[in-house]
Scaffold this motif. Structure first.
Motif, mmCIF file in Angstrom:
data_model
loop_
_atom_site.group_PDB
_atom_site.id
_atom_site.type_symbol
_atom_site.label_atom_id
_atom_site.label_comp_id
_atom_site.label_asym_id
_atom_site.label_seq_id
_atom_site.Cartn_x
_atom_site.Cartn_y
_atom_site.Cartn_z
ATOM 1 N N ALA A 22 3.988 1.041 -5.573
ATOM 2 C CA ALA A 22 3.378 0.983 -4.303
ATOM 3 C C ALA A 22 2.007 0.877 -4.503
ATOM 4 N N ILE A 23 1.416 1.256 -5.392
ATOM 5 C CA ILE A 23 0.039 1.221 -5.639
ATOM 6 C C ILE A 23 -0.230 0.119 -6.270
ATOM 7 N N THR A 25 0.834 -2.841 -5.852
ATOM 8 C CA THR A 25 0.808 -4.043 -4.908
ATOM 9 C C THR A 25 -0.274 -3.732 -3.768
ATOM 10 N N THR A 26 -1.104 -2.986 -4.102
ATOM 11 C CA THR A 26 -2.104 -2.697 -3.169
ATOM 12 C C THR A 26 -3.171 -3.639 -3.074
ATOM 13 N N LEU A 28 -6.652 -4.132 -2.890
ATOM 14 C CA LEU A 28 -7.696 -3.225 -2.793
ATOM 15 C C LEU A 28 -8.867 -3.566 -2.510
ATOM 16 N N ASP A 77 -1.420 1.680 2.352
ATOM 17 C CA ASP A 77 -1.794 1.616 0.882
ATOM 18 C C ASP A 77 -2.774 2.378 0.627
ATOM 19 N N ALA A 80 -1.580 5.881 0.222
ATOM 20 C CA ALA A 80 -0.960 6.077 -0.943
ATOM 21 C C ALA A 80 -2.124 6.485 -2.243
ATOM 22 N N LEU A 81 -3.061 5.690 -2.226
ATOM 23 C CA LEU A 81 -4.091 5.855 -3.004
ATOM 24 C C LEU A 81 -4.915 6.995 -2.842
ATOM 25 N N TYR A 111 2.646 6.779 1.810
ATOM 26 C CA TYR A 111 2.891 5.317 1.891
ATOM 27 C C TYR A 111 3.942 5.146 3.070
#
Lengths: 444, 440
Positions: A22-23, A25-26, A28, A77, A80-81, A111
């Protein structure tokens, strides 16, 4: 976490891997770094100072508010971060696996909540937008529920797989948690709504009420601990006179709680029966010592004095703002199903539920303890005796529940009594709790 | 002669709660409400919808009001809601133009409505506490409403709000201390300090919540208030649980201190009388509330050590027992209390309760060879222990009797023993407390 079974390892790796995907594919670049930094800081501050609850293992993490604010402000996203920062939480968690898992599960919860929020059409506040709250409240509630659900499920998963808890316990505990989690999660919407007007200051403004709530929770917890400890100490003081009954109250309390949980009592009633079990014999202090220590058969009057002890106990604890049920439990713990008990001679269902529970735990502990006139019986003998008395003396439902709980949780019988060497030792010669050796009464 | 002594301490509560101070507070608040309601009725409500929403919030808050330690009635949600209304600048894009008196009227109406269910179940409202809350709100409204109509920057407004709220907190604490000082006969300075300790956290929470209400209402409109109620209710719930468990704790200690009576170790009612006497003396001597609570616990449990004795002391009067025996009971009691793991200071008070006020001067420098055979120099017993020692002796010798001569004789005996056995200032405090009871 050393003895983690392989299944648990697999589970942890799975959760961590999912979170990593999940992270990873973020994008940024799309996230506003300032917002992300402030929210992550807020999250860490809240998460590092969790409030203890009466529920073991659990804590109300006020970091929920930060997570949900990031759901609205940053999307899945970003949420999740923010969640992943739980890895460096200031809590005293030493095992790296735990930290990793904690971060991963917060990331996944965030997420999931972000996805739900987006799917339901939620959007962040744009300056000048009218009726934003009305528009966003539905999606936000959806996200909140998703967050809490995923969070609790992931936690429950690890506890179940690593066999740290049974699912009934978890169900009961999460019931108590959900209310607080949902309530504090609403602060997230406030932070998000205020963000454009006052910026990061919104976080500061929200932090104060949050921490005061935390303070109140922590105080409640501390007071409750103090209360239990004080009760236990005072009960012990009542017991000190007799070397053989030391620890009896504590064990009866534990046994009663085991039964209560087994038959699925509500949490507040379990708490009440814990106290009731502890205090059930407090009235014994009103029975003259010479009656308790008499070797021969008792006279009618002396037996009457013993029969009165539940009433004396009630007299002492009546002023405590307990549930009435606990009082009834203390008063009637020597009633029998066939109506031949004391003090009132109630029978069957007339006997309050608490009393039927305490009665079983009381008799069992008495039989498995050493008495001056006999050695402690084995667990098996005591179980046999309970079975024999079921229906006549004890409530069969409670006996069965107790035996089931016994099987699962085991029972730590008291240490054999070592009497001190001086000759002033005083001991009871007859135990009114012991169903296998009834008190002898002299015929007039 | 001794019939006048029958008035007793218990009958004092009813009317003395309405000494001049509280009465004045209630009167001022009442007048204010009348004026506010009259003005609003004459001029009509400005922005009635907003007024109704805040009124409902106040009513809910009053419904969920609670009693904190020290029998303080608070209604945090109601206070936060009303303060928020007083500080309100804009509702969404709209300007909030309500005057100060409308705030007072809305708050009063909300309080009235929220109190109805309490009255319905037979709990009479505490007028002094309600008046205190209303006055605080009124002052904030009167100060801030004119400021709100100026077009000021957000930052300036927030600062002004914070200043006003802190000032209002202080005002509320002062009024509360004034009322309390008269109710429990404490000095104003001490009552003020106690009040501050007890209310600091709550004041901060209420103030911050009020500001949050203002900011979020002006950004998000009326709906923000709905969003608010959930977390506020959870917080309030936490506070209520806290207040509840504190009350239960004291009840437990109170109830269990009676085991010594039921066991026949002491006379019936002894622990309670000693604790009442000790707390009154402690107050007389200017102890703070936290210390008073510890004193109360210690006084209630001061004889718990007797449980470990084989046989009760005849009559249960420890004052007649030998010093060694007294010390043993104190030690045993302290052991029991120490077991709790949380009441260490109380255990210390109980441990030292039997020590004479002036132990044979500890340490070196005394030529008095026999008496100074104390192995380790101990600090003098704490004030609480000295109080319990005197209160216990008085109750052991007087008991339930209300005979005036007997009381006087006992006091005389304690005075003779003071300076060595009893602390003279403590004995004088005892004399004042006992004397007041007689004439009260």
């Amino acid at each position: 976490m050393r003895g983690l079974p392989p299944a648990a390892w697999a589970y942890v790796s799975g959760v961590v891997a999912l979170a990593a995907v999940a992270i990873a594919t973020t994008p940024l670049a799309d996230l506003d770094p300032q917002t992300l930094a402030v929210l992550a800081a807020l999250f860490l501050i809240c998460d590092s100072a969790p409030a203890k609850l009466n529920v073991e293992r659990a804590r109300v993490s006020l970091s929920y508010a930060a997570s949900l604010a990031s759901v609205v402000l940053l999307g899945p996203d970003g949420a999740a971060l923010v969640g992943v920062t739980a890895i460096v939480t200031g809590q005293r968690i030493f095992a790296p696996v735990k930290r990793l898992f904690n971060g991963a599960q917060f990331a996944l919860s965030g997420y999931a909540a972000g996805m739900v929020f987006g799917a339901l059409g939620g959007d962040r506040y744009r300056p000048g937008q009218a009726e934003w709250v009305e528009h966003v409240i539905g999606p936000f509630l959806g996200a909140l529920v998703a967050f809490v659900t995923v969070n609790l499920l992931l936690m429950a998963g690890i506890l179940l797989i690593s066999r740290q808890a049974a699912w009934q316990e978890l169900l009961r505990e999460s019931g108590e948690l959900v209310f607080g989690c949902l309530g504090y999660g609403m602060f997230g919407l406030l932070i998000a709504g205020l963000w454009d007007a006052v910026g990061p200051f919104a976080a500061v403004l929200v932090l104060l009420p949050l921490f005061i709530a935390r303070w109140a929770l922590a105080q409640t917890h501390a007071q409750q601990q103090a209360h239990t400890a004080t009760l236990a100490a005072l009960c012990q003081a009542v017991e000190t006179k007799d070397y053989y009954t030391r620890g009896h109250s504590e064990r009866v309390s534990r046994g009663s709680v085991m039964i209560a949980q087994e038959i699925g009592m509500r949490a507040d009633r379990v708490a009440a029966i814990r106290y009731a079990g502890m205090l059930h014999d407090v009235g014994k202090l009103g029975v003259p010592t010479k009656v308790l220590q008499k070797t021969g058969p008792l006279t009618e009057e002396e037996f009457a004095a013993i029969q009165l002890h539940p009433m004396r106990g009630l007299e002492i604890v009546r002023e405590i703002g307990f549930l009435d049920e606990a009082l009834a439990g203390i008063m009637h713990h020597h009633e029998r199903m066939n109506g031949r008990g004391y003090p009132m001679g109630l029978a069957g269902d007339e006997i309050p539920e608490f009393a039927r529970v305490i009665s079983v735990a009381d008799a069992f502990d008495s039989m498995t303890s050493t008495r001056s006139y006999r050695a402690a019986r084995t667990k098996e003998e005591a179980i046999e005796e309970l079975r024999r008395g079921a229906g006549d003396h004890f409530d069969p439902v409670m006996v069965e529940a107790f035996l089931r709980a016994l099987e699962r949780e085991g029972w730590e019988p008291p240490q054999p009594v070592v009497l001190p060497d001086d000759d002033v030792v005083e001991t009871t010669q007859q135990d009114h709790d012991d169903p296998s050796v009834p008190i002898r009464i002299a015929k007039a | 002669m001794s019939t006048s002594a029958q008035a007793g301490p218990s009958r004092r509560h009813g009317w003395q709660r309405f000494d001049s101070g509280p009465l004045a507070v209630v009167a001022v608040a009442g007048t204010l409400v009348v004026v506010a309601v009259a003005t609003v009725t004459a001029g009509g409500l400005v922005q009635p919808q907003v007024a109704v929403i805040f009124g409902v919030l106040v009513a809910i808050g009053e419904l969920f009001r609670m009693v904190m330690s020290g029998n303080r009635e608070v209604a945090p949600i109601a206070s936060a809601g009303a303060l928020g209304y007083a500080l309100l600048t804009t509702v969404g894009p709209e300007r909030a133009g309500h005057p100060a008196l409308q705030v007072v009227a809305v708050a009063a109406a909300g309080m009235f409505v929220g109190s109805l269910p309490h009255v319905a179940v037979g709990r009479s409202p505490r007028l002094d506490a309600m008046a205190r809350r209303l006055l605080t709100i009124a002052v904030v409204a009167l100060v801030f409403r004119p400021l709100a109509s100026l077009k000021l920057e957000w930052e300036v407004l927030l600062c002004l709000m914070a200043v006003t709220l802190v000032a209002s907190c202080f005002l509320e604490v002062c009024i509360a201390a004034l009322i309390r000082a008269e109710a429990v006969r404490a000095r104003f300075g001490i009552a003020l300090r106690d009040e501050m300790n007890a209310k600091m956290a709550l004041c901060a929470a209420v103030g911050a919540t009020a500001m949050l209400i203002v900011v979020s209402t002006s950004v998000m409109g009326r709906a923000a208030l709905l969003v608010f109620t959930a977390p506020i209710l959870v917080t309030q719930f936490a506070f209520r649980r806290y207040a509840g468990i504190r009350a239960t704790y004291l009840q437990t200690v109170r109830a269990l201190s009676r085991v010594t009576e039921v066991g026949g170790y002491v006379e019936a009612g002894h622990s309670h009388r000693v604790s009442r006497l000790a707390v009154a003396m402690g107050r007389e001597l200017g102890m703070a509330e936290e210390e008073l609570l510890e004193l109360e616990y210690a006084a209630l449990m001061h004889d718990i050590g007797q449980l470990s004795l084989g046989d009760p002391i005849p009559g249960g009067a420890t004052v007649l027992a030998s010093p060694n025996e007294q010390r043993r009971i104190a030690e045993l009691g302290a052991e029991v209390i120490k077991e709790t793991g949380v009441l260490d200071r109380v255990a210390y008070i109980v441990r030292r309760q039997s020590d004479p006020y002036r132990a044979t001067p500890a340490g070196a420098g005394t030529p008095d060879g026999n008496g100074a055979a104390v192995p380790s120099p101990q600090p003098p017993p704490p004030l609480a222990s000295r109080i319990i020692k005197a209160a216990n002796a008085y109750d052991d010798l007087v008991g339930e009797s209300s005979d005036r001569d007997r009381g006087a004789a006992v006091l005389e005996r304690l005075r003779l023993d003071s300076a060595v056995e009893y602390d003279p200032t403590v004995v004088e405090a005892l004399a004042r407390v006992v004397g007041r009871r007689r004439h009260g």
